[in-house]
Design a protein around this motif. Structure first.
Motif, PDB file in Angstrom:
ATOM      1  N   LEU A 148     -22.740  17.289 -60.736  1.00 16.40           N
ATOM      2  CA  LEU A 148     -22.559  17.548 -59.313  1.00 16.40           C
ATOM      3  C   LEU A 148     -21.103  17.884 -59.032  1.00 16.40           C
ATOM      4  O   LEU A 148     -20.796  18.765 -58.230  1.00 16.40           O
ATOM      5  CB  LEU A 148     -22.967  16.324 -58.494  1.00 16.40           C
ATOM      6  CG  LEU A 148     -24.400  15.817 -58.681  1.00 16.40           C
ATOM      7  CD1 LEU A 148     -24.613  14.559 -57.864  1.00 16.40           C
ATOM      8  CD2 LEU A 148     -25.400  16.889 -58.295  1.00 16.40           C
ATOM      9  N   ALA A 149     -20.207  17.170 -59.694  1.00 10.48           N
ATOM     10  CA  ALA A 149     -18.781  17.378 -59.499  1.00 10.48           C
ATOM     11  C   ALA A 149     -18.038  16.864 -60.721  1.00 10.48           C
ATOM     12  O   ALA A 149     -18.543  16.031 -61.473  1.00 10.48           O
ATOM     13  CB  ALA A 149     -18.296  16.642 -58.243  1.00 10.48           C
ATOM     14  N   ASP A 150     -16.838  17.373 -60.933  1.00 11.35           N
ATOM     15  CA  ASP A 150     -15.961  16.911 -62.011  1.00 11.35           C
ATOM     16  C   ASP A 150     -14.810  16.128 -61.406  1.00 11.35           C
ATOM     17  O   ASP A 150     -14.288  16.488 -60.342  1.00 11.35           O
ATOM     18  CB  ASP A 150     -15.411  18.096 -62.816  1.00 11.35           C
ATOM     19  CG  ASP A 150     -16.500  18.829 -63.593  1.00 11.35           C
ATOM     20  OD1 ASP A 150     -17.437  18.150 -64.064  1.00 11.35           O
ATOM     21  OD2 ASP A 150     -16.412  20.067 -63.719  1.00 11.35           O
ATOM     22  N   GLU A 151     -14.404  15.064 -62.094  1.00 13.34           N
ATOM     23  CA  GLU A 151     -13.324  14.219 -61.606  1.00 13.34           C
ATOM     24  C   GLU A 151     -12.087  14.363 -62.480  1.00 13.34           C
ATOM     25  O   GLU A 151     -12.182  14.447 -63.712  1.00 13.34           O
ATOM     26  CB  GLU A 151     -13.779  12.755 -61.597  1.00 13.34           C
ATOM     27  CG  GLU A 151     -12.787  11.786 -60.985  1.00 13.34           C
ATOM     28  CD  GLU A 151     -11.860  11.146 -61.996  1.00 13.34           C
ATOM     29  OE1 GLU A 151     -10.778  10.682 -61.594  1.00 13.34           O
ATOM     30  OE2 GLU A 151     -12.214  11.148 -63.203  1.00 13.34           O
ATOM     31  N   SER A 152     -10.934  14.433 -61.853  1.00  9.94           N
ATOM     32  CA  SER A 152      -9.669  14.510 -62.575  1.00  9.94           C
ATOM     33  C   SER A 152      -8.581  13.849 -61.739  1.00  9.94           C
ATOM     34  O   SER A 152      -8.337  14.254 -60.598  1.00  9.94           O
ATOM     35  CB  SER A 152      -9.284  15.971 -62.859  1.00  9.94           C
ATOM     36  OG  SER A 152      -8.030  16.043 -63.506  1.00  9.94           O
ATOM     37  N   GLY A 153      -7.991  12.801 -62.292  1.00  8.61           N
ATOM     38  CA  GLY A 153      -6.922  12.110 -61.574  1.00  8.61           C
ATOM     39  C   GLY A 153      -7.350  11.511 -60.261  1.00  8.61           C
ATOM     40  O   GLY A 153      -6.548  11.422 -59.327  1.00  8.61           O
ATOM     41  N   GLY A 154      -8.610  11.099 -60.188  1.00  8.70           N
ATOM     42  CA  GLY A 154      -9.094  10.467 -58.968  1.00  8.70           C
ATOM     43  C   GLY A 154      -9.580  11.425 -57.900  1.00  8.70           C
ATOM     44  O   GLY A 154     -10.003  11.009 -56.830  1.00  8.70           O
ATOM     45  N   THR A 155      -9.499  12.720 -58.168  1.00  4.31           N
ATOM     46  CA  THR A 155      -9.997  13.717 -57.207  1.00  4.31           C
ATOM     47  C   THR A 155     -11.201  14.443 -57.794  1.00  4.31           C
ATOM     48  O   THR A 155     -11.348  14.559 -59.016  1.00  4.31           O
ATOM     49  CB  THR A 155      -8.904  14.740 -56.856  1.00  4.31           C
ATOM     50  OG1 THR A 155      -8.510  15.432 -58.053  1.00  4.31           O
ATOM     51  CG2 THR A 155      -7.699  14.050 -56.253  1.00  4.31           C
ATOM     52  N   TYR A 156     -12.057  14.915 -56.911  1.00  5.62           N
ATOM     53  CA  TYR A 156     -13.304  15.568 -57.335  1.00  5.62           C
ATOM     54  C   TYR A 156     -13.322  17.037 -56.939  1.00  5.62           C
ATOM     55  O   TYR A 156     -12.818  17.414 -55.878  1.00  5.62           O
ATOM     56  CB  TYR A 156     -14.511  14.862 -56.713  1.00  5.62           C
ATOM     57  CG  TYR A 156     -14.823  13.530 -57.357  1.00  5.62           C
ATOM     58  CD1 TYR A 156     -15.720  13.440 -58.418  1.00  5.62           C
ATOM     59  CD2 TYR A 156     -14.207  12.362 -56.915  1.00  5.62           C
ATOM     60  CE1 TYR A 156     -16.001  12.224 -59.010  1.00  5.62           C
ATOM     61  CE2 TYR A 156     -14.481  11.136 -57.505  1.00  5.62           C
ATOM     62  CZ  TYR A 156     -15.385  11.077 -58.557  1.00  5.62           C
ATOM     63  OH  TYR A 156     -15.661   9.874 -59.150  1.00  5.62           O
ATOM     64  N   LYS A 157     -13.938  17.826 -57.816  1.00  7.98           N
ATOM     65  CA  LYS A 157     -14.160  19.244 -57.532  1.00  7.98           C
ATOM     66  C   LYS A 157     -15.615  19.553 -57.863  1.00  7.98           C
ATOM     67  O   LYS A 157     -16.127  19.166 -58.908  1.00  7.98           O
ATOM     68  CB  LYS A 157     -13.232  20.135 -58.359  1.00  7.98           C
ATOM     69  CG  LYS A 157     -13.406  21.634 -58.057  1.00  7.98           C
ATOM     70  CD  LYS A 157     -12.348  22.464 -58.739  1.00  7.98           C
ATOM     71  CE  LYS A 157     -12.566  23.965 -58.487  1.00  7.98           C
ATOM     72  NZ  LYS A 157     -12.579  24.271 -57.038  1.00  7.98           N
ATOM     73  N   ALA A 158     -16.284  20.258 -56.973  1.00 11.26           N
ATOM     74  CA  ALA A 158     -17.697  20.569 -57.155  1.00 11.26           C
ATOM     75  C   ALA A 158     -17.944  21.315 -58.455  1.00 11.26           C
ATOM     76  O   ALA A 158     -17.175  22.191 -58.848  1.00 11.26           O
ATOM     77  CB  ALA A 158     -18.208  21.391 -55.971  1.00 11.26           C
TER      78      ALA A 158
END
Length: 434
Positions: free
Chosen positions: A220-230
């Motif tokens: 659904l989304a990818d997480e990096s450094g505590g933030t998400y991108k669809a």
């Protein structure tokens, strides 16, 4: 959303948690507790079930055990309606003086409640709790934000494939063992028995569609450094979207009838004898048993992309959390353990059908009730969770994913355009949430 008389309220909390609570709960500036009193009355808000008496009896027993070992302390339990919980909890976060010490909440609410400053960080207490070591990893993930624990899991719910044994026997077919076979089996059944949906699917059934995305390697989304991108518009996610939306049409479940259906409607279609298969939860069991297909169905894990594999399911459920504003932190944590401990969870399964979050307790109840086995297998194969972002509430309440599915099955947009548009909306929600 009402799934059954036994589990309707918490199941609704899973699906609806993000619809209002995260979006509406306020940012609070000072919800910290003043002191840590070791006596007095603890106030607890739990969800009101459709049939609440069995739950009350289990909770009363857990409270009695707590009060025996904590002299001078008592617990006051209030059962709140699920449909007004968002307003109640919003008010509690705004006014710590009138807030309870503990609350039950849907697990998709965790990130939003943490952002709003409402839940206490109980990481140290959870790590030191002996029973917690047997908590299912996905259940633990549902109380974890940014590596910190903000409560204890109360129960977990997953979905599997319900199918009509009489129809399968009549047509001489076996339960599908892959996603492709699931589609072809649904189409074969509908062709032979056009009065039935081969597999009841819904354009608004987000949690029924997710396994198709995950089974094909999508996210659904990818997480990096505590933030998400669809990531809903990645190639792998699109493959899963195509698999799910291929089930809408005259060959299985006509879009005109099925595009607007949610999970409740698909389970109802199966229970009433209008579908040969449906994706339903362990919490759907009572509703199916109450339907016309009683004695004529079985359940197997939803097949994955490769033959013999199990599609990852969404791990729904509810948690118990201590409010940051509680002036009885130590007592509240101990009561949280009593309400969510192994003994209580086993009793809640017996009383309400709630699936335990402890792997050993789950194995025990599976021996008691055979219907649990396919759901336990599904969990064991690796269930997944929604993005641990407060933005998920906005995504859910804005119906971004149902809109995407409905645009595709109606022919208004192709998979690429619809998923790109959904990804943009999701990214805006993640950005708004911070």
């Amino acid at each position: 959303m009402k799934l059954s008389a036994r589990i309707a309220a918490p199941a609704a909390a899973l699906v609806l948690a993000g619809l209002t609570a995260t979006a509406c709960a306020p940012q609070t500036s000072d919800t910290g507790a003043k002191g840590d009193e070791k006596t007095g009355t603890l106030r607890v808000w739990l969800f009101q079930e459709v049939g609440n008496k069995p739950k009350e009896q289990v909770v009363d027993a857990a409270v009695a055990d707590f009060e025996k070992t904590h002299k001078g302390a008592e617990a006051e339990i209030e059962y709140i309606p699920v449909d007004t919980r968002a307003q109640r909890i919003k008010a509690a976060f705004n006014d710590p003086k009138s807030a309870p010490d503990l609350i039950e909440y849907g697990n998709t609410d965790t990130a939003g409640y943490v952002k709003d400053g409402g839940l206490a960080d109980v990481t140290k207490e959870f790590a030191a709790w002996d029973e917690a070591k047997d908590t299912d990893p996905t259940a633990k993930q549902s109380v974890t934000v940014g590596g910190k624990v903000y409560g204890a899991p109360l129960f977990v719910g997953v979905r599997a494939l319900y199918y009509r044994t009489d129809i399968f026997k009549d047509l001489g077919i076996e339960p599908p063992k892959s996603q492709a076979e699931l589609v072809s089996t649904a189409e074969k059944i509908h062709k032979k028995k056009p009065e039935l949906y081969g597999l009841a699917v819904g354009g608004a059934y987000t949690y029924g569609a997710m396994p198709f995305i995950w089974a094909n390697g999508g996210e659904l989304a990818d997480e990096s450094g505590g933030t998400y991108k669809a990531a809903i518009n990645s190639d792998r996610a699109r493959k899963g979207i195509e698999a799910y939306t291929s089930l809408f049409g005259d060959s299985n479940c006509p879009a005109a009838k099925c595009a607007a259906m949610g999970g409740n409607a698909t389970v109802t279609a199966f229970a009433s004898g209008k579908a040969a298969m449906a994706i339903g939860g362990d919490f759907s069991h009572a509703a199916v048993e109450a339907g016309s297909v009683k004695g004529k169905y079985a359940v197997v894990p939803l097949p994955g992309a490769s033959e013999g594999s199990i599609a990852p399911a969404f791990a729904g459920g509810n948690n118990i959390g201590v409010l940051k504003s509680s002036s009885h932190r130590t007592l509240a944590v101990d009561l949280m353990k009593s309400l969510t401990g192994k003994q209580t969870q086993e009793k809640l399964f017996d009383a309400m059908g709630f699936l335990p979050t402890y792997t050993d307790v789950r194995a025990t109840v599976a021996q008691k009730e055979p219907f649990v086995e396919p759901f336990v297998k599904t969990l064991g194969a690796g269930a997944k969770f929604v993005p641990a972002s407060p933005g998920w509430g906005q995504i859910d309440s804005s119906l971004i994913l149902p809109t995407m599915f409905q645009e595709i099955v109606s022919g208004r947009k192709d998979v690429a355009q619809a998923s790109d548009d959904a990804a943009k909306k999701m990214d805006a929600a993640f950005a708004d949430a911070g």
